[in-house]
Design an enzyme around this catalytic site. Structure first.
Site, PDB file in Angstrom:
ATOM      1  N   LYS A 136      17.154  -0.664   6.954  1.00  0.00           N
ATOM      2  CA  LYS A 136      15.636  -0.925   7.234  1.00  0.00           C
ATOM      3  C   LYS A 136      14.638  -0.345   6.258  1.00  0.00           C
ATOM      4  O   LYS A 136      13.677  -0.949   5.745  1.00  0.00           O
ATOM      5  CB  LYS A 136      15.315  -0.449   8.640  1.00  0.00           C
ATOM      6  CG  LYS A 136      13.934  -0.294   8.945  1.00  0.00           C
ATOM      7  CD  LYS A 136      13.242  -1.714   8.949  1.00  0.00           C
ATOM      8  CE  LYS A 136      11.889  -1.544   9.336  1.00  0.00           C
ATOM      9  NZ  LYS A 136      11.001  -2.783   9.255  1.00  0.00           N
ATOM     10  N   ASN A 141      12.110  -2.447   2.797  1.00  0.00           N
ATOM     11  CA  ASN A 141      10.729  -2.307   2.677  1.00  0.00           C
ATOM     12  C   ASN A 141      10.597  -1.700   1.300  1.00  0.00           C
ATOM     13  O   ASN A 141       9.678  -1.966   0.621  1.00  0.00           O
ATOM     14  CB  ASN A 141      10.061  -1.689   3.846  1.00  0.00           C
ATOM     15  CG  ASN A 141       9.865  -2.507   4.963  1.00  0.00           C
ATOM     16  OD1 ASN A 141      10.108  -3.695   4.707  1.00  0.00           O
ATOM     17  ND2 ASN A 141       9.528  -1.993   6.211  1.00  0.00           N
ATOM     18  N   CYS A 200       4.184  -0.491   7.232  1.00  0.00           N
ATOM     19  CA  CYS A 200       5.596  -0.275   6.929  1.00  0.00           C
ATOM     20  C   CYS A 200       5.684   0.000   5.525  1.00  0.00           C
ATOM     21  O   CYS A 200       6.232   0.885   5.189  1.00  0.00           O
ATOM     22  CB  CYS A 200       6.269  -1.881   7.123  1.00  0.00           C
ATOM     23  SG  CYS A 200       6.189  -2.709   8.850  1.00  0.00           S
ATOM     24  N   LYS A 238       4.864   3.442   3.830  1.00  0.00           N
ATOM     25  CA  LYS A 238       5.433   4.651   4.827  1.00  0.00           C
ATOM     26  C   LYS A 238       7.186   4.510   4.399  1.00  0.00           C
ATOM     27  O   LYS A 238       7.555   5.506   4.178  1.00  0.00           O
ATOM     28  CB  LYS A 238       5.061   4.510   6.175  1.00  0.00           C
ATOM     29  CG  LYS A 238       5.951   5.456   6.892  1.00  0.00           C
ATOM     30  CD  LYS A 238       5.928   5.191   8.569  1.00  0.00           C
ATOM     31  CE  LYS A 238       6.708   3.877   9.000  1.00  0.00           C
ATOM     32  NZ  LYS A 238       7.082   3.781  10.260  1.00  0.00           N
ATOM     33  N   TYR A 265      -5.434  -5.326   5.933  1.00  0.00           N
ATOM     34  CA  TYR A 265      -4.566  -5.036   4.644  1.00  0.00           C
ATOM     35  C   TYR A 265      -3.864  -6.326   4.223  1.00  0.00           C
ATOM     36  O   TYR A 265      -3.226  -6.349   3.261  1.00  0.00           O
ATOM     37  CB  TYR A 265      -3.511  -4.035   5.351  1.00  0.00           C
ATOM     38  CG  TYR A 265      -2.342  -4.484   5.802  1.00  0.00           C
ATOM     39  CD1 TYR A 265      -2.263  -4.639   7.361  1.00  0.00           C
ATOM     40  CD2 TYR A 265      -1.176  -5.101   5.322  1.00  0.00           C
ATOM     41  CE1 TYR A 265      -1.177  -5.074   8.038  1.00  0.00           C
ATOM     42  CE2 TYR A 265       0.108  -5.619   6.009  1.00  0.00           C
ATOM     43  CZ  TYR A 265      -0.049  -5.467   7.397  1.00  0.00           C
ATOM     44  OH  TYR A 265       1.024  -5.852   7.905  1.00  0.00           O
TER      45      TYR A 265
HETATM   46  N1  SAJ Z   1       1.335  -7.518  -1.099  1.00  0.00           N
HETATM   47  C1  SAJ Z   1       1.061  -7.426  -2.493  1.00  0.00           C
HETATM   48  N2  SAJ Z   1       2.073  -8.338  -3.353  1.00  0.00           N
HETATM   49  C2  SAJ Z   1       2.908  -9.193  -2.736  1.00  0.00           C
HETATM   50  C3  SAJ Z   1       3.174  -8.832  -1.479  1.00  0.00           C
HETATM   51  C4  SAJ Z   1       2.526  -7.924  -0.707  1.00  0.00           C
HETATM   52  O1  SAJ Z   1       0.140  -6.918  -3.180  1.00  0.00           O
HETATM   53  O2  SAJ Z   1       3.675  -9.798  -3.516  1.00  0.00           O
HETATM   54  C5  SAJ Z   1       0.477  -6.565  -0.211  1.00  0.00           C
HETATM   55  C6  SAJ Z   1      -0.165  -7.125   0.616  1.00  0.00           C
HETATM   56  O3  SAJ Z   1      -1.535  -7.577   0.194  1.00  0.00           O
HETATM   57  C7  SAJ Z   1      -0.146  -6.028   1.850  1.00  0.00           C
HETATM   58  C8  SAJ Z   1       1.012  -5.196   1.621  1.00  0.00           C
HETATM   59  O4  SAJ Z   1       1.605  -5.608   0.319  1.00  0.00           O
HETATM   60  O5  SAJ Z   1      -1.492  -5.137   1.444  1.00  0.00           O
HETATM   61  C9  SAJ Z   1       2.038  -5.559   2.583  1.00  0.00           C
HETATM   62  O6  SAJ Z   1       2.451  -6.968   2.609  1.00  0.00           O
HETATM   63  P1  SAJ Z   1       3.647  -7.629   3.357  1.00  0.00           P
HETATM   64  O7  SAJ Z   1       3.557  -8.978   2.997  1.00  0.00           O
HETATM   65  O8  SAJ Z   1       4.603  -6.895   3.049  1.00  0.00           O
HETATM   66  O9  SAJ Z   1       3.410  -7.501   4.754  1.00  0.00           O
HETATM   67  P2  SAJ Z   1       3.964  -6.466   5.657  1.00  0.00           P
HETATM   68  O10 SAJ Z   1       3.235  -5.041   5.495  1.00  0.00           O
HETATM   69  O11 SAJ Z   1       3.615  -6.785   7.300  1.00  0.00           O
HETATM   70  O12 SAJ Z   1       5.380  -6.341   5.794  1.00  0.00           O
HETATM   71  C10 SAJ Z   1       6.260  -6.697   6.586  1.00  0.00           C
HETATM   72  C11 SAJ Z   1       7.626  -6.078   6.446  1.00  0.00           C
HETATM   73  N3  SAJ Z   1       8.599  -6.530   7.529  1.00  0.00           N
HETATM   74  C12 SAJ Z   1       9.162  -5.459   8.190  1.00  0.00           C
HETATM   75  O13 SAJ Z   1       9.049  -4.461   7.985  1.00  0.00           O
HETATM   76  C13 SAJ Z   1       9.875  -5.996   9.268  1.00  0.00           C
HETATM   77  C14 SAJ Z   1       8.260  -6.687   5.187  1.00  0.00           C
HETATM   78  O14 SAJ Z   1       9.452  -6.132   4.949  1.00  0.00           O
HETATM   79  C15 SAJ Z   1       8.186  -8.172   5.132  1.00  0.00           C
HETATM   80  O15 SAJ Z   1       8.675  -8.519   3.685  1.00  0.00           O
HETATM   81  C16 SAJ Z   1       6.953  -8.676   5.406  1.00  0.00           C
HETATM   82  O16 SAJ Z   1       6.428  -8.252   6.611  1.00  0.00           O
HETATM   83  C17 SAJ Z   1       6.876 -10.185   5.351  1.00  0.00           C
HETATM   84  O17 SAJ Z   1       6.538 -11.064   4.450  1.00  0.00           O
HETATM   85  O18 SAJ Z   1       7.719 -10.743   6.483  1.00  0.00           O
END
Ligand code: SAJ
Length: 456
Positions: A222, A226, A276, A279, A339
């Site tokens: 897990k 991330n 996620c 952190k 975010y």
């Molecule tokens: N971000 C970038 N560049 C990228 C992708 C994301 O700058 O290429 C930024 C986004 O703008 C955001 C942050 O990172 O501010 C997080 O974005 P995210 O797409 O990772 O979304 P989260 O935070 O909801 O991540 C979750 C995570 N899932 C779990 O913890 C179960 C992550 O592991 C998944 O990959 C993501 O959702 C997903 O896309 O499903």
């Protein structure tokens, strides 16, 4: 109760479940088990949330397809009820713990909520009950924190008075129910038999693979999944900074790099927010002592991603200076406060960091976000008289913007693009001075070159 008895009750959906922590993780999983026919008791320390749930409403804000309807259904059928008092859990066969596990200002997890849940659960835990932790925790936390706290609070022994395992959550705001149903899960057990029983329980709600393993492996998977994403994003951000210096457009670079077999460069941007990704790398790092393993990549990636909101301030400064202006006393439109695109979740939002920096430099920030009530309204009205506009979130609404209308109402049309919502040429044609993450100021001309049709 022996594990075999519990296994039969789970298979017959007669096991009585409890979920501690009714937030983004706990509430949908409680509803989903109730929908499948289990009797589910939810416990939360927030009385307002307990009352809201028992009135048939979802406490989760934002657009979560199907969740409100499901909540009304299962609460209406009394398959799911919420309580404030741990005493109500005395008859529960399975307890799923979904409390928050933040890190402090030193990036250390204190597990205050987790320890509190375990200490209150202990005295009321039914003999032979199964405890499952869904919260994201640092590797070895099950062994070094959960187990000793539970044995101390119950005065019972593992695999005798209770059984223990973990099934780390894999939710994402906006897709809470879809992710529960459709994303592969990893199940850790303090024994293989326990892992098997947990897998049997989750088989009722998960229509994807469920991999059984030990607790430590589940914790590492897990936090690594991330951390892996955080490092990937940091790499993309560092390439963007290089492109801004040497020339070129990182978005075109990324497109061409990803045509190379086995490459999948993620997107650079204005920063990394959410509950996620910022952190979990620290939870992974917490599991090793620097005398044993000196981590270099993981902290460096966090540092790069945390720098990006500040880099946006540097781009705003350059953009204003290019038209003879400056940040102090400038009126700056901040586009996006959440975010993530098309989300109302603003936890750890890079926009909050940006606004802090700008206000420290005596700028006047006007915030717009179509998904956050405090910042909704007409973008053009908010843009009136602004010296610059900065795109922090790639909301779909922004991608459809009439740039000419936006530049017409601004005092000075300076556009700083943190998510490549617009290409520089389009922005220039609309009258904007454009500065974007990963785009060298002189790259605009070259971008026209890139638009030349490839030779077939
Ligand atoms: N971000 C970038 N560049 C990228 C992708 C994301 O700058 O290429 C930024 C986004 O703008 C955001 C942050 O990172 O501010 C997080 O974005 P995210 O797409 O990772 O979304 P989260 O935070 O909801 O991540 C979750 C995570 N899932 C779990 O913890 C179960 C992550 O592991 C998944 O990959 C993501 O959702 C997903 O896309 O499903």
């Amino acid at each position: 109760m022996m594990l075999d008895e519990l296994k039969i009750k789970i298979q017959a959906k007669e096991a009585r479940l409890a979920v501690i922590g009714l937030g983004y993780v706990g509430f949908p999983v409680a509803c989903e088990f109730a929908r499948l026919g289990f009797d589910v008791l939810g416990v939360d320390l927030r009385r307002d949330r307990v009352d809201m749930i028992n009135s048939g409403q979802s406490p989760i804000i934002g657009n979560e397809p199907g969740l409100s309807e499901l909540a009304a259904e299962v609460i209406g059928k009394r398959k799911f009820r919420a309580e404030f008092d741990y005493e109500q859990m005395v008859d529960r066969d399975v307890i799923i713990i979904c409390v928050e596990t933040p890190v402090d200002e030193h990036n250390i997890p204190r597990y205050t909520a987790l320890r509190s849940a375990l200490n209150q659960l202990g005295p009321v835990l039914k003999d032979g009950a199964l405890v499952i932790v869904e919260s994201t925790i640092a590797p070895r936390t099950m062994q070094d924190v959960v187990l000793p706290n539970l044995e101390q609070a119950t005065l019972k022994r593992l695999n005798d008075g209770f059984y223990l395992g973990n099934c780390p959550e894999r939710v994402m705001p906006g897709k809470l129910l879809a992710n529960i149903r459709g994303v592969h899960r990893v199940v850790g057990g303090m024994t293989p038999e326990t892992a098997q029983v947990i897998a049997l329980l989750y088989r009722h709600i998960v229509h994807a693979e469920i991999d059984q393993t030990d607790c430590i492996t589940a914790e590492v998977v897990k936090t690594v999944e991330n951390t892996y994403r955080d490092v990937q994003i940091a790499f993309a951000n560092e390439v963007a900074l290089i492109c801004e210096q040497v020339g070129g457009d990182v978005w075109r670079v990324r497109e061409l790099v990803n045509k190379s077999p086995g490459r999948m460069m993620l997107m650079p941007g204005a920063g990394v927010g959410g509950h996620c990704i910022p952190k979990d790398p620290w939870l992974l790092a917490y599991s090793v002592h620097e005398d044993d393993v000196q981590l270099r990549i993981i902290p460096a990636a966090r540092s790069v991603n945390n720098y990006m909101p500040y880099h946006m301030v540097e781009l705003i400064k350059k953009g204003l200076e290019s038209i003879g202006s400056q940040i102090p006393r400038a009126k700056i439109l901040v586009m996006g406060y959440s975010y993530l695109e098309d989300s109302d979740d603003s936890r750890n939002s890079p926009s909050k960091v940006l606004i802090g920096y700008l206000e420290d430099q005596d700028a006047d920030c006007i915030i717009h976000d179509p998904f956050i009530e405090d910042y909704q309204g007409s973008l053009l009205d908010k843009a009136q008289g602004c010296d610059a506009a900065v795109i922090m979130v790639g909301h779909t609404e922004y991608r459809k913007l009439d740039l000419k209308a936006l530049s017409a109402v601004m005092k000075t049309p300076v556009l700083i693009d943190g998510r490549s919502v617009f290409d520089p040429a389009t922005a220039a044609r609309a009258g904007f001075t454009y500065w974007g993450v990963g785009v060298h100021p002189e790259a605009h001309e070259k971008i026209q070159m890139n638009e030349v049709k490839p030779i077939q």
